[in-house]
Write an enzyme that holds these catalytic residues in place. Structure first.
Site, PDB file in Angstrom:
ATOM      1  N   GLY A  81       0.829  -1.204   0.000  1.00  0.00           N
ATOM      2  CA  GLY A  81       0.000   0.000   0.000  1.00  0.00           C
ATOM      3  C   GLY A  81       0.859   1.249   0.000  1.00  0.00           C
ATOM      4  O   GLY A  81       2.049   1.209  -0.353  1.00  0.00           O
ATOM      5  N   LEU A  84       5.572   1.709   4.200  1.00  0.00           N
ATOM      6  CA  LEU A  84       6.136   0.438   4.665  1.00  0.00           C
ATOM      7  C   LEU A  84       7.337  -0.009   3.826  1.00  0.00           C
ATOM      8  O   LEU A  84       7.716  -1.178   3.850  1.00  0.00           O
ATOM      9  CB  LEU A  84       5.051  -0.652   4.677  1.00  0.00           C
ATOM     10  CG  LEU A  84       3.877  -0.387   5.625  1.00  0.00           C
ATOM     11  CD1 LEU A  84       2.797  -1.443   5.480  1.00  0.00           C
ATOM     12  CD2 LEU A  84       4.348  -0.309   7.087  1.00  0.00           C
ATOM     13  N   ALA A  98      11.801  -1.893  -1.386  1.00  0.00           N
ATOM     14  CA  ALA A  98      11.449  -3.281  -1.720  1.00  0.00           C
ATOM     15  C   ALA A  98      11.415  -3.472  -3.233  1.00  0.00           C
ATOM     16  O   ALA A  98      11.941  -4.465  -3.751  1.00  0.00           O
ATOM     17  CB  ALA A  98      10.109  -3.653  -1.094  1.00  0.00           C
ATOM     18  N   ASP A 107      16.310   0.791   4.925  1.00  0.00           N
ATOM     19  CA  ASP A 107      15.152   0.132   4.306  1.00  0.00           C
ATOM     20  C   ASP A 107      15.600  -0.894   3.264  1.00  0.00           C
ATOM     21  O   ASP A 107      15.021  -1.975   3.143  1.00  0.00           O
ATOM     22  CB  ASP A 107      14.193   1.170   3.697  1.00  0.00           C
ATOM     23  CG  ASP A 107      14.912   2.296   2.966  1.00  0.00           C
ATOM     24  OD1 ASP A 107      16.159   2.256   2.854  1.00  0.00           O
ATOM     25  OD2 ASP A 107      14.238   3.228   2.497  1.00  0.00           O
TER      26      ASP A 107
HETATM   27  O1  PMV Z   1       9.820   7.444   6.084  1.00  0.00           O
HETATM   28  P1  PMV Z   1      10.516   6.142   6.070  1.00  0.00           P
HETATM   29  O2  PMV Z   1       9.666   5.034   6.589  1.00  0.00           O
HETATM   30  O3  PMV Z   1      11.110   5.835   4.750  1.00  0.00           O
HETATM   31  O4  PMV Z   1      11.712   6.227   7.108  1.00  0.00           O
HETATM   32  C1  PMV Z   1      12.685   7.234   7.020  1.00  0.00           C
HETATM   33  C2  PMV Z   1      13.726   7.031   8.071  1.00  0.00           C
HETATM   34  C3  PMV Z   1      14.789   8.134   8.090  1.00  0.00           C
HETATM   35  O5  PMV Z   1      15.745   7.761   9.083  1.00  0.00           O
HETATM   36  C4  PMV Z   1      14.179   9.447   8.499  1.00  0.00           C
HETATM   37  C5  PMV Z   1      15.482   8.278   6.750  1.00  0.00           C
HETATM   38  C6  PMV Z   1      16.464   7.176   6.417  1.00  0.00           C
HETATM   39  O6  PMV Z   1      16.691   6.956   5.223  1.00  0.00           O
HETATM   40  O7  PMV Z   1      17.033   6.552   7.313  1.00  0.00           O
END
Ligand code: PMV
Length: 310
Positions: free
Chosen positions: A94, A98, A103, A144
């Site tokens: 979605g 997430l 991914a 991520d």
């Molecule tokens: O917004 P998200 O779920 O992609 O998380 C970002 C997390 C940060 O630390 C703010 C940025 C990063 O790339 O680490």
């Protein structure tokens, strides 16, 4: 040397999991560590030869195909591909924040390289995927990408861009979406601006966050949920001080805690997207209801122990 035609007639599918940040967001952008988990929601990419004269990308759940385009371009630069490609994506992630961008990037690079008969080590897949994500977003720690690639709960070193510890532990979580789409790049820039204007203040917050990540990793190993919950609460306070929480996220976090969660915090860049709570099984229903009563949407998901898979 790979004979292209051996592979071109075949279709190959690869799935990569989404992620949730457990502890350490924002500080990780500046080289501090974080704890992140892969989740049991997948993004699947299939690749085959196209009959058209140009590459085709069919991504019904996304209007942003830049990650796929850049990933194809990067792989083409490394390994010549004759003819054009048909890439299809299917997503369970979605637009809740997430980790669909990382991914899809990991899945396309893994799928394309496998399709070409190249078995790249995870480190190379990480480097290529991180390059793509950075070239689209301009910034990002790579946490991520690592979560999608390796799966499970990982301790990610933001400086070395390395996974230094892994935990196969099923965290009892509840996840609530705030109904507001977060703008990650904007939030990272906002913290970057604060860091420029109030360097000492922000550095001390980042150091505190790093200590919480270390403490959280110990609590996780010991399955000490009470301590892990307290660490989450402390981390949320730090994120409030950085100015990245919102009244809605704060309400969801505090109502989850009042309803019996061990702890809760926003997860990710802030400004919207999701919060996460650590929840005793006996309080799960009450916590989910409390999050809903604060205007959140419950996203059913669990920790996934598996990373990208063919
Ligand atoms: O917004 P998200 O779920 O992609 O998380 C970002 C997390 C940060 O630390 C703010 C940025 C990063 O790339 O680490």
């Amino acid at each position: 040397m790979i004979v292209q035609s051996d592979f071109s007639s075949k279709q190959l599918s690869v799935s990569a999991p989404g992620k949730l940040m457990l502890l350490g967001e924002h500080a990780v952008v500046y080289g501090y560590p974080c704890l992140v988990t892969a989740i049991d929601k997948l993004l699947t990419v299939s690749v085959r030869k196209s009959t058209k004269s140009h590459d085709q990308i069919i991504a019904p759940e996304s209007s942003d195909t830049r990650y796929v385009e850049k990933a194809i371009r990067l792989v083409r630069r490394k390994f010549p591909i004759s003819g054009s490609l048909l890439i299809k994506t299917r997503s369970e992630l979605g637009s809740y924040g997430l980790g669909s961008s990382s991914a899809v990037t990991v899945a396309v690079i893994k799928a394309l390289t496998l399709w070409l008969g190249k078995f790249l080590p995870n480190k190379s897949i990480f480097n290529l995927s991180y390059h793509v994500v950075r070239s689209v977003q301009g910034q990002g720690s790579g946490f991520d990408v690592a979560a999608s690639l390796y799966g499970g709960i990982i301790f990610f070193d933001g400086k070395a861009k390395k996974v230094t510890d892994r935990f196969q532990i099923n965290l009892p979580i509840s996840v609530g979406y705030s109904s507001v789409k977060a703008q990650t790049v904007h939030m990272v820039e906002k913290v970057g601006h604060l860091k420029k204007t109030r360097q000492k203040y922000v550095s001390s917050i980042f150091s505190s966050i790093a200590s919480l990540v270390e403490k959280g990793a110990v609590a996780l190993k010991e399955k000490n949920w009470r301590t892990f919950g307290q660490v989450m609460n402390e981390n949320h306070k730090m994120l409030q001080l950085l100015g990245v929480s919102t009244p809605k996220l704060d309400a969801m976090v505090s109502s989850a805690c009042k309803a019996g969660a061990y702890g809760a915090k926003l997860s990710g860049a802030g400004g919207g997207d999701c919060m996460i709570a650590l929840v005793p099984t006996s309080s799960k229903e009450a916590v989910d209801n409390a999050i809903r009563a604060s205007g959140g949407e419950i996203i059913p998901c669990k920790v996934s122990f598996e990373g990208v898979r063919h």
